[in-house]
Every structure is written in structure tokens, then in C-alpha cells.
Design a protein around this motif. Structure first.
Motif, PDB file in Angstrom:
ATOM      1  N   PHE A 173     -83.554 -22.186  13.558  1.00 33.55           N
ATOM      2  CA  PHE A 173     -83.382 -22.174  15.010  1.00 33.55           C
ATOM      3  C   PHE A 173     -83.947 -20.886  15.620  1.00 33.55           C
ATOM      4  O   PHE A 173     -84.401 -20.886  16.764  1.00 33.55           O
ATOM      5  CB  PHE A 173     -81.916 -22.372  15.389  1.00 33.55           C
ATOM      6  N   SER A 174     -83.915 -19.788  14.891  1.00 36.49           N
ATOM      7  CA  SER A 174     -84.603 -18.593  15.384  1.00 36.49           C
ATOM      8  C   SER A 174     -86.106 -18.742  15.205  1.00 36.49           C
ATOM      9  O   SER A 174     -86.890 -18.228  16.016  1.00 36.49           O
ATOM     10  CB  SER A 174     -84.096 -17.324  14.681  1.00 36.49           C
ATOM     11  N   GLN A 214     -77.091 -15.129  15.102  1.00 37.47           N
ATOM     12  CA  GLN A 214     -76.762 -16.479  15.553  1.00 37.47           C
ATOM     13  C   GLN A 214     -75.985 -17.173  14.454  1.00 37.47           C
ATOM     14  O   GLN A 214     -76.066 -16.799  13.281  1.00 37.47           O
ATOM     15  CB  GLN A 214     -78.026 -17.280  15.883  1.00 37.47           C
ATOM     16  N   THR A 228     -77.444 -21.100  20.507  1.00 39.71           N
ATOM     17  CA  THR A 228     -78.329 -22.199  20.143  1.00 39.71           C
ATOM     18  C   THR A 228     -77.965 -23.464  20.919  1.00 39.71           C
ATOM     19  O   THR A 228     -77.053 -23.472  21.741  1.00 39.71           O
ATOM     20  CB  THR A 228     -78.288 -22.449  18.629  1.00 39.71           C
ATOM     21  N   SER A 282     -76.433 -23.940  13.109  1.00 39.45           N
ATOM     22  CA  SER A 282     -76.306 -24.857  14.246  1.00 39.45           C
ATOM     23  C   SER A 282     -75.063 -25.730  14.214  1.00 39.45           C
ATOM     24  O   SER A 282     -74.396 -25.898  15.232  1.00 39.45           O
ATOM     25  CB  SER A 282     -77.555 -25.745  14.341  1.00 39.45           C
TER      26      SER A 282
END
Length: 284
Positions: A28-29, A107, A146, A110
Motif C-alpha cells: 500500500f505504500s 502504516q 490507507t 490493510s
């Protein structure tokens, strides 16, 4: 409090022409920072040096376990002068000390991004670890919010949210809000990519076009990772605004094949998220 912290972080970015940014994350990054962000900076006079400490599917506590064991298992992806290079696997220590990073972000993986109970002790441990290794005392630590999965996502983690996209989004924003309050002395800003994507889902960008590489599955390519063009561009615009304090609306830099009208909608979705990071703003 969160909005104040967000804009304190933004203001600190405005004084530098070179901005060194490290994301400690996963795919996701990768979706958020490895493409388009550098180009947005070039158009506005900001020279980004971008790093991504990447392990697919890795959570906060997983990164901490790697850090504690000195495992050389984290891919170091870097964007410098527009060149994207995968420098292979390194320890987190090596990646954190590679540059005098101005900004380092965290983060959560997810499927657990909306479960505040999953953040600790990983987030606290990682904050302490990074603060101890950062090469500059002025490094600003932030959090990457996210996005929720597409409504038709078959990701097994979607079951944690009753396969309800808006429930997942709401849980993510609530969890990030709590984490920011708990760590308000250390985390000075957050990047609302999830809200930007949710904003864009109120527009024609989210319409399902299975054979269209620009717009498909609610801005994802598989139900959870962002599609390669508009989805990733929205996330990059959001990072750009938070990190620089500059508006992305009206910028010419955009993915190849994306017409200006679609790029403008994407920019507006990101801009609205930075202004209202905790709530969905319909974009006309």
C-alpha cells in the motif's frame, strides 16, 4: 487536534526545496509513493528523495520483529532524480540510516488498518526505534491512512468488516484518529489517502470498466490494491499536499493516458481529503 497536527506537519515542509521521505510499509505504500509523487514535486520546485521500506503484507508488529532481529528481509525501493531503483533487501536499520530523512511514515497492514487493537505494541515500538536511529533530530513522524477495499473485493480480510466498504473506511479513520491522539507527542501529521480514495469513489472515476486500465473496480486493480493510473495518482496527490503544503489542483503532471479532466477530478478528491481528512467529501 488532528487537523492542527496535520497542518503543523505541512508547514514544516514548506521551507525545504529537497524533501527526503521514507515510508515504512508494504504494497500500500508502494501504491502511494513510488510513482507520480516525484513528478508532482518537480512541477512545483520540490526535489523529493523517496524511500519505501517494503515487505508485502507486513504489519506494524511484523516490522518491529524484523527490526529487533536485524533481519535483512526488507526491500529498499528508492526514487532519486526520477529514477526508481530497488536496492534489494536490507535491515530496517540500514534503510532508516541511509539518508537524513526529513519525514518517516508508518502504516498498518490493510486488513487490520481499522482495528485499533492491532496497532499496539507495534506502533509504539516502531516510533521508539525510528526516533533512536534517525539521523536528524528534526525528523517528522507521520501516519499513512490507507483505503477501504472495493465493494466486490474478495480479500479474506474484508470479512473483518462484514464485507462493507463504508464500515471498513469508518473503522480505519476511527483507528487512525485514536492512534494520532495517543501518539500526539510523536506523530505530527497523517496522510489521508483512504479518504481521498473514498472521495473519488463518489465520482465517475469509480465506475466499473473491466477492460479499462484507468478506471476499474472502484479505483483498484484487484479489489484492494490501487489501479496503476488514477488510483495511484490520487494517493500521490494526497501525499504531495500534506508533505509540501502546496495544492495539487490544476497541476499538469499526470499519468500517461489520463486525460486532464480525469486528472482534475483526482486532484480535487485528494485536495478535499487534506481539508477534511476524517469525512467523505462528494466531488462534483
Amino acid at each position: 487536534m488532528i487537523l492542527f497536527s496535520l497542518f503543523v506537519g505541512v508547514a514544516g515542509a514548506q521551507v525545504k526545496d529537497t524533501l527526503r521521505v521514507l515510508a515504512i510499509g508494504n504494497s500500500f505504500s508502494e501504491d502511494a509513493v513510488e510513482q507520480y509523487l516525484w513528478e508532482l514535486g518537480q512541477e512545483t520546485g520540490v526535489e523529493f528523495v523517496i524511500g519505501n521500506a517494503y515487505r508485502g503484507g507486513w504489519s506494524l508488529i511484523s516490522h518491529w520483529k524484523d527490526a529487533r532481529s536485524l533481519a535483512a528481509d526488507t526491500e529498499f525501493r528508492k526514487v532519486t532524480e526520477g529514477k526508481r531503483v530497488n536496492h534489494g533487501k536490507h535491515t530496517l536499520r540500514e534503510i532508516i540510516t541511509d539518508e537524513p530523512w526529513d519525514v518517516i511514515t508508518f502504516q498498518q497492514v490493510s486488513q487490520d488498518a481499522g482495528r485499533i487493537e492491532s496497532y499496539e505494541p507495534g506502533l509504539s515500538l516502531m516510533i521508539g526505534y525510528v526516533k533512536g536511529l534517525a539521523r536528524v533530530d528534526s525528523v517528522r513522524l507521520g501516519f499513512h491512512q490507507t483505503w477501504a477495499y472495493a465493494k466486490d473485493s474478495d480479500h479474506k480480510g474484508f470479512a473483518k468488516y462484514n464485507r462493507n466498504q463504508f464500515l471498513m473506511y469508518s473503522c480505519i479513520t476511527a483507528a487512525v484518529d485514536k492512534a494520532m491522539h495517543y501518539h500526539q507527542g510523536d506523530l505530527t501529521f497523517y496522510i489521508p489517502s483512504g479518504t481521498a480514495i473514498q472521495n473519488a469513489r463518489t465520482t465517475l472515476l469509480a465506475k466499473s470498466r473491466p477492460n479499462e486500465p484507468v478506471v476499474n473496480r472502484e479505483l483498484t486493480r484487484d479489489g484492494y490494491h490501487l489501479n496503476y493510473t488514477v488510483g495511484r495518482y490520487i494517493a500521490a496527490c494526497t501525499w504531495f499536499e500534506v508533505l509540501t503544503g502546496k495544492s495539487c489542483v490544476g497541476l499538469k503532471s499526470r499519468p500517461k493516458g489520463v486525460i486532464p479532466e480525469l486528472a482534475l477530478i483526482a486532484q480535487q478528491a485528494a485536495h478535499a481529503a487534506v481539508l477534511s481528512p476524517m469525512t467523505v467529501t462528494p466531488v462534483n
